[in-house]
Enzyme design. Structure first.
Site, mmCIF file in Angstrom:
data_model
loop_
_atom_site.group_PDB
_atom_site.id
_atom_site.type_symbol
_atom_site.label_atom_id
_atom_site.label_comp_id
_atom_site.label_asym_id
_atom_site.label_seq_id
_atom_site.Cartn_x
_atom_site.Cartn_y
_atom_site.Cartn_z
ATOM 1 N N HIS A 57 1.080 -0.982 -0.268
ATOM 2 C CA HIS A 57 0.081 -0.294 -0.212
ATOM 3 C C HIS A 57 0.447 1.191 0.025
ATOM 4 O O HIS A 57 2.081 1.112 -0.201
ATOM 5 C CB HIS A 57 -1.340 -0.235 1.278
ATOM 6 C CG HIS A 57 -0.214 -0.250 2.588
ATOM 7 N ND1 HIS A 57 0.191 0.616 3.412
ATOM 8 C CD2 HIS A 57 -0.648 -1.242 3.033
ATOM 9 C CE1 HIS A 57 0.960 0.290 4.017
ATOM 10 N NE2 HIS A 57 0.439 -1.424 4.107
ATOM 11 N N GLY A 59 2.171 2.573 2.152
ATOM 12 C CA GLY A 59 3.028 3.361 3.269
ATOM 13 C C GLY A 59 4.170 2.391 2.610
ATOM 14 O O GLY A 59 5.151 2.762 3.061
ATOM 15 N N HIS A 60 3.954 1.551 2.111
ATOM 16 C CA HIS A 60 4.913 0.401 1.452
ATOM 17 C C HIS A 60 5.874 1.551 0.865
ATOM 18 O O HIS A 60 7.112 1.849 0.205
ATOM 19 C CB HIS A 60 4.919 -1.076 0.771
ATOM 20 C CG HIS A 60 4.395 -1.515 2.268
ATOM 21 N ND1 HIS A 60 2.691 -1.929 1.455
ATOM 22 C CD2 HIS A 60 4.885 -2.333 2.941
ATOM 23 C CE1 HIS A 60 2.711 -3.104 3.275
ATOM 24 N NE2 HIS A 60 3.996 -2.751 3.229
ATOM 25 N N GLN A 86 6.544 -15.838 11.709
ATOM 26 C CA GLN A 86 5.963 -14.705 13.076
ATOM 27 C C GLN A 86 4.635 -14.477 13.256
ATOM 28 O O GLN A 86 4.114 -13.648 14.130
ATOM 29 C CB GLN A 86 6.354 -13.266 12.498
ATOM 30 C CG GLN A 86 5.397 -12.725 10.733
ATOM 31 C CD GLN A 86 6.096 -11.413 10.439
ATOM 32 O OE1 GLN A 86 7.417 -11.546 9.884
ATOM 33 N NE2 GLN A 86 5.894 -10.275 10.852
ATOM 34 N N LYS A 174 4.661 2.354 11.565
ATOM 35 C CA LYS A 174 2.926 1.859 12.320
ATOM 36 C C LYS A 174 3.598 1.238 13.011
ATOM 37 O O LYS A 174 3.191 0.016 14.325
ATOM 38 C CB LYS A 174 2.658 1.512 10.996
ATOM 39 C CG LYS A 174 1.871 0.219 11.039
ATOM 40 C CD LYS A 174 0.612 0.783 11.709
ATOM 41 C CE LYS A 174 -0.206 -0.087 11.369
ATOM 42 N NZ LYS A 174 -0.080 -1.442 12.203
ATOM 43 N N ASP A 175 4.442 0.045 12.895
ATOM 44 C CA ASP A 175 4.646 -1.464 13.162
ATOM 45 C C ASP A 175 6.351 -0.951 14.677
ATOM 46 O O ASP A 175 7.840 -1.181 14.168
ATOM 47 C CB ASP A 175 5.569 -2.757 12.925
ATOM 48 C CG ASP A 175 3.814 -3.226 12.317
ATOM 49 O OD1 ASP A 175 3.114 -3.387 12.777
ATOM 50 O OD2 ASP A 175 4.579 -2.708 11.597
ATOM 51 N N VAL A 201 2.394 6.718 7.376
ATOM 52 C CA VAL A 201 1.448 7.125 6.421
ATOM 53 C C VAL A 201 -0.300 6.800 6.809
ATOM 54 O O VAL A 201 -0.426 5.559 7.314
ATOM 55 C CB VAL A 201 1.053 6.814 4.545
ATOM 56 C CG1 VAL A 201 0.781 7.651 3.375
ATOM 57 C CG2 VAL A 201 3.244 6.605 4.174
ATOM 58 N N ARG A 212 -3.226 -5.430 7.199
ATOM 59 C CA ARG A 212 -4.400 -6.240 7.143
ATOM 60 C C ARG A 212 -6.392 -4.538 7.583
ATOM 61 O O ARG A 212 -6.796 -5.262 7.906
ATOM 62 C CB ARG A 212 -4.314 -6.338 8.930
ATOM 63 C CG ARG A 212 -3.438 -7.303 9.236
ATOM 64 C CD ARG A 212 -2.761 -7.546 10.778
ATOM 65 N NE ARG A 212 -2.314 -9.560 10.899
ATOM 66 C CZ ARG A 212 -0.961 -8.854 10.767
ATOM 67 N NH1 ARG A 212 -0.163 -8.527 11.057
ATOM 68 N NH2 ARG A 212 -0.229 -10.911 10.758
HETATM 69 O O1 PAF Z 1 6.908 -5.583 8.688
HETATM 70 C C1 PAF Z 1 6.471 -6.292 8.207
HETATM 71 O O2 PAF Z 1 5.417 -6.563 7.167
HETATM 72 C C2 PAF Z 1 6.944 -7.702 8.975
HETATM 73 O O3 PAF Z 1 7.380 -8.038 9.804
HETATM 74 C C3 PAF Z 1 7.959 -7.933 7.672
HETATM 75 C C4 PAF Z 1 9.929 -7.078 8.433
HETATM 76 C C5 PAF Z 1 8.590 -7.678 6.661
HETATM 77 C C6 PAF Z 1 9.156 -9.225 8.853
HETATM 78 O O4 PAF Z 1 8.756 -10.048 8.218
#
Ligand code: PAF
Length: 301
Positions: A57, A59-60, A86, A174-175, A201, A212
């Site tokens: 999106h 943000g990426h 994860q 964001k994370d 963003v 999500r």
């Molecule tokens: O932020 C993410 O999309 C994921 O946690 C990452 C950093 C790509 C690791 O899988």
């Protein structure tokens, strides 16, 4: 597109055994991409990695734009890998969005030339017995709700760093806990990479962009912006001290009964104990329907 073969998706001469300036090349295995990025580095280029799980999106895209602006003759590399390690039991691994063609189109639009798109077997051919442990910070906040999550993140990020050998790596704020843990790991374990955090963003109503967000029902979508409103309410009274920040944010969260708040915390910028003054971070996580939302903002006390 064939598996385990580097694929050039638009015309343009191949150079460096799998990198063609001006066209998008997708590498599917560590053995394919590792010699390409190393050859580019030997030729004086800088590698700027944007690790993603796809469902790209705005943000990426912003991460990619920051990557492109890193100092030197930069080649941005986007990795797309939904990392099973994860995700906890009962989480959304199976239904996580995987719109591959749209993701590759977004990469083309952002003039990305190298995409790393491994499968689970390429990344974990012998399973995932050896992992990276995040330490105590990995068990707090998100880690308390999602046990093992950050071990999964740090393990895959470590592998991506070893495979792609980037000079720079870009992560969204964001994370925020993920960003801080990756920075800490790089420091603690002496990875030769600069980790860069990029501001969140947001949608026009303030909702932080997230892959999500597609899970939100039409009724919940406007409610989701309450998180950002609460953080903004807290930040607005920061001159009155930490308790006032938390009280104002909590009051704003309470206006939306559908939100189940998991945590609201004010920490120092490295996620250490709540400071009385100076720079701080206000973080929130909540459930809305079946969707988990997280957000955070900087606060100046
Ligand atoms: O932020 C993410 O999309 C994921 O946690 C990452 C950093 C790509 C690791 O899988």
């Amino acid at each position: 597109m064939t598996r385990s073969t580097a694929t050039s998706l638009r015309g343009g001469a191949r150079t460096d055994g799998g990198y063609a300036a001006g066209s998008l090349t997708v590498h599917r295995s560590p053995a394919e991409i590792a010699p390409v990025t190393r050859a580019l580095r030997s030729a004086g280029r800088k590698i700027a990695l944007v690790p993603t799980m796809g469902a790209l999106h705005e943000g990426h895209r912003e991460l990619i734009r920051h990557a492109r602006r890193a100092p030197g003759a930069v080649v941005p590399v986007v990795s797309i890998f939904v990392n099973p390690l994860q995700f906890g039991a009962g989480e959304d691994l199976a239904r996580y969005p995987r719109p591959l063609e749209a993701d590759l189109e977004a990469c083309r639009e952002e003039r990305v030339e190298l995409v790393f798109l491994p499968g689970v077997g390429d990344m974990y051919p012998d399973g995932a017995d050896t992992t990276v442990t995040p330490g105590a910070l990995g068990d707090r906040l998100e880690g308390a709700v999602r046990p093992g999550h950050f071990a999964g993140v740090l393990t895959v990020v470590t592998k991506l760093f070893h495979i792609v050998a980037p000079d720079f790596a870009f992560f969204g704020e964001k994370d925020y806990q993920q960003l801080i843990l990756v920075k800490k790991m790089v420091r603690d374990l002496d990875f030769p990479v600069s980790v860069v955090g990029v501001p969140t963003v947001r949608e026009p109503d303030g909702l932080a962009l997230s892959s999500r967000n597609v899970y939100l029902s039409p009724e919940d979508r406007p409610r989701a912006a309450t998180l950002q409103r609460a953080l903004a309410a807290g930040a607005a009274v920061s001159a009155r001290g930490p308790q006032a920040v938390l009280d104002a944010a909590r009051e704003a969260l309470a206006t939306e009964p559908a939100l189940q708040v998991e945590y609201l915390e004010l920490t120092d910028p490295d996620l250490g104990p709540e400071p009385q003054q100076g720079r701080a971070r206000l973080l929130v996580a909540a459930r809305l329907g079946g969707t988990r939302l997280i957000d955070n903002v900087p606060v100046q006390l």
